[in-house]
Write a protein that holds these residues in place. Structure first.
Motif, PDB file in Angstrom:
ATOM      1  N   ILE A   1      -7.220   4.844  -3.871  1.00  0.00           N
ATOM      2  CA  ILE A   1      -6.024   5.684  -3.706  1.00  0.00           C
ATOM      3  C   ILE A   1      -6.201   6.914  -4.590  1.00  0.00           C
ATOM      4  O   ILE A   1      -6.436   6.781  -5.794  1.00  0.00           O
TER       5      ILE A   1
ATOM      6  N   PRO B   1      -6.633  -0.246  -4.746  1.00  0.00           N
ATOM      7  CA  PRO B   1      -5.443  -0.842  -4.129  1.00  0.00           C
ATOM      8  C   PRO B   1      -5.293  -2.314  -4.498  1.00  0.00           C
ATOM      9  O   PRO B   1      -6.267  -3.087  -4.441  1.00  0.00           O
TER      10      PRO B   1
ATOM     11  N   ASP C   1       0.851  -1.180   0.000  1.00  0.00           N
ATOM     12  CA  ASP C   1       0.000   0.000   0.000  1.00  0.00           C
ATOM     13  C   ASP C   1       0.893   1.238   0.000  1.00  0.00           C
ATOM     14  O   ASP C   1       1.881   1.284   0.734  1.00  0.00           O
TER      15      ASP C   1
ATOM     16  N   LEU D   1      -5.823   8.631   0.763  1.00  0.00           N
ATOM     17  CA  LEU D   1      -6.099   7.202   0.875  1.00  0.00           C
ATOM     18  C   LEU D   1      -7.538   6.998   1.338  1.00  0.00           C
ATOM     19  O   LEU D   1      -8.178   7.914   1.847  1.00  0.00           O
ATOM     20  N   ASN D   2      -8.022   5.772   1.168  1.00  0.00           N
ATOM     21  CA  ASN D   2      -9.379   5.425   1.576  1.00  0.00           C
ATOM     22  C   ASN D   2     -10.399   6.379   0.952  1.00  0.00           C
ATOM     23  O   ASN D   2     -11.344   6.824   1.607  1.00  0.00           O
TER      24      ASN D   2
ATOM     25  N   VAL E   1       0.840  10.489  -4.533  1.00  0.00           N
ATOM     26  CA  VAL E   1      -0.354  10.066  -3.804  1.00  0.00           C
ATOM     27  C   VAL E   1      -0.819  11.226  -2.927  1.00  0.00           C
ATOM     28  O   VAL E   1      -0.028  11.779  -2.160  1.00  0.00           O
TER      29      VAL E   1
END
Length: 473
Positions: free
Chosen positions: A306, A348, A267, A291-292, A288
């Motif tokens: 992501i 992911p 991850d 997240l989530n 990035v």
């Protein structure tokens, strides 16, 4: 006095010889570190990501609120008390004391999920600002925007609203293209359950039963979709037709006949630089940012994604996202394009592998080479990139024993993915000279010193001979 001068010259000569030896060792070490063909250690960003994620796991969700990589490449952990901050610093990471915990951020996302669905919106945890950011694309009307703003206001300061250009859509229509009646997508990563081999790609590309071809005319069949998830998740498995031999199964192509060997799955961390390959726009890179993430596509809601600044366009769906030889995700959708940029979301890989009960496939021709297993979701693990040699020849699925490689058809030569990016190539060159520079400088300085000492010694001998001849001549 003469003896003193001789001792000084002797010491200087030994020092110059020592410098020559040390310089040679420095150069040989630098060259050895740049020599391809063997596994390399995980890069700094991968190590930083793993450190931050491990600290979050150890300290727990009541004392932390995520981790990320800062501009200097250091792992940063958001903590809620000074004791936790001290533990983070003792572990070699940077601590940032914040107001809201991970539990608070997750509670905010749950409240957003319970609100009426608005197509064209997304939200993701922004660890750097300690908030959940809600974004609305150009299709969201003023009335819908106001309704979402009221929901955000009721949740509190953990939520921030933003408008974005473009439209959040799945990138249907990918690294090499796979064609079906529903459009075209990219092959992501080759995976296996130990009994059969599959392509891991995006779930929105086609429902179970979709037949895929490697050409638009429908003459070279690849396989059929046998399982997947969309909406909810965005992943699926395309089972290869019987008799397909996976040559170069662990390679992601990056263009120009070159590829990156994938050695494991992980991850990513917020702030990490990542790469994506797709049939429409080729190799692209970005960072990035969340997240989530949850995205409300017109076709349905997808969660646990992501969020990145990597660009993508229709035809890139399902393509692989990776960094440092690790599989990170498959392209889901987003907004914008590669001319003006935008936001792209990825499924992911770790979650897809766990849900589907498969693992990354290894190249049968590389039997005996150690391939690290995929770390558990959230573990962030580290793997090494094998940069050695050329991939065993592969071919399209129309040829005997051929296979669709993720990102390309046919044989490719493995290179570090960083070298496939023009900007990073330049940085790599600078790094190489930086490593070699001190050693070469020391060698040159030592040689000059030896030459100077030799000249001085010869002048001394000539002066002595002259004085000797005048005394005894």
């Amino acid at each position: 006095m003469k003896h003193a001068r001789r001792n000084v010259q002797r010491i200087a000569r030994f020092a110059a010889l020592g410098g020559l030896v040390c310089g040679g060792l420095m150069v040989s070490h630098a060259v050895a570190s740049e020599t391809p063909g063997g596994p390399s250690a995980p890069n700094a960003e991968t190590r930083a990501a793993a450190t931050g994620q491990e600290l979050v796991t150890e300290l727990g969700t009541s004392r932390t609120a995520g981790s990320w990589i800062d501009a200097e490449g250091r792992p940063v952990v958001a903590v809620t008390d000074e004791k936790a901050a001290a533990e983070v610093r003792d572990a070699g990471a940077v601590a940032k004391v914040v107001k809201y915990t991970m539990r608070d951020l997750r509670s905010a996302t749950e409240s957003l999920k319970d609100a009426p669905r608005v197509a064209g919106t997304s939200w993701a945890m922004d660890y750097t600002s300690n908030q959940v950011v809600v974004r609305a694309d150009s299709t969201v009307s003023a009335t819908e925007w106001n309704r979402m703003a009221e929901v955000a206001k009721s949740i509190g300061a953990t939520v921030r609203m933003e408008r974005v250009d473009g439209t959040f859509t799945p990138r249907l229509n990918g690294a090499d293209a796979m064609f079906a009646g529903s459009g075209r997508c990219s092959a992501g990563f080759n995976v296996t359950n130990g009994q059969a081999d599959f392509i891991l790609t995006a779930g929105h590309c086609g429902p179970v039963g979709t037949t895929w071809f490697s050409d638009q005319q429908g003459e070279r069949q690849v396989g059929a979709t046998v399982s997947g998830s969309f909406p909810g998740g965005d992943f699926s498995l395309v089972r290869y037709d019987a008799g397909t031999a996976l040559k170069g199964a662990d390679i992601v192509a990056v263009g120009n006949g070159q590829g990156v060997r994938i050695t494991g799955a992980a991850d990513p961390a917020v702030g990490q630089r990542v790469f994506r390959s797709g049939s429409t726009t080729g190799l692209q890179s970005g960072d990035v940012t969340g997240l989530n993430a949850t995205v409300n596509y017109p076709q349905g809601t997808v969660t646990g994604l992501i969020e990145t600044t990597v660009c993508a366009e229709p035809g890139d769906s399902g393509g692989p996202m990776f960094a440092d030889g690790l599989a990170l995700g498959v392209t889901s959708g987003g907004s914008g394009d590669c001319a003006k940029g935008g936001t792209t979301f990825f499924q992911p890989v770790t979650r897809a592998l766990d849900t589907l009960g498969v693992k990354l496939a290894a190249d049968p021709a590389s039997a005996g080479r150690s391939t690290p297993s995929a770390p558990a979701a959230g573990g962030g693990g580290a793997g090494s990139t094998d940069n050695g040699g050329a991939v065993p020849p592969g071919s399209s699925s129309a040829e005997p024993g051929g296979a669709v490689l993720p990102g390309a058809m046919g044989s490719v030569e493995t290179v570090p993915e960083e070298r496939a990016d023009a900007v990073t190539i330049a940085l790599d060159k600078v790094a190489e000279y930086k490593n070699l520079g001190p050693g070469l400088f020391l060698i040159a300085g030592s040689m000059l010193a030896l030459v100077a000492l030799r000249i001085r010694s010869e002048r001394g001998r000539k002066r002595y001979r002259s004085q000797y001849s005048q005394s005894w001549g």
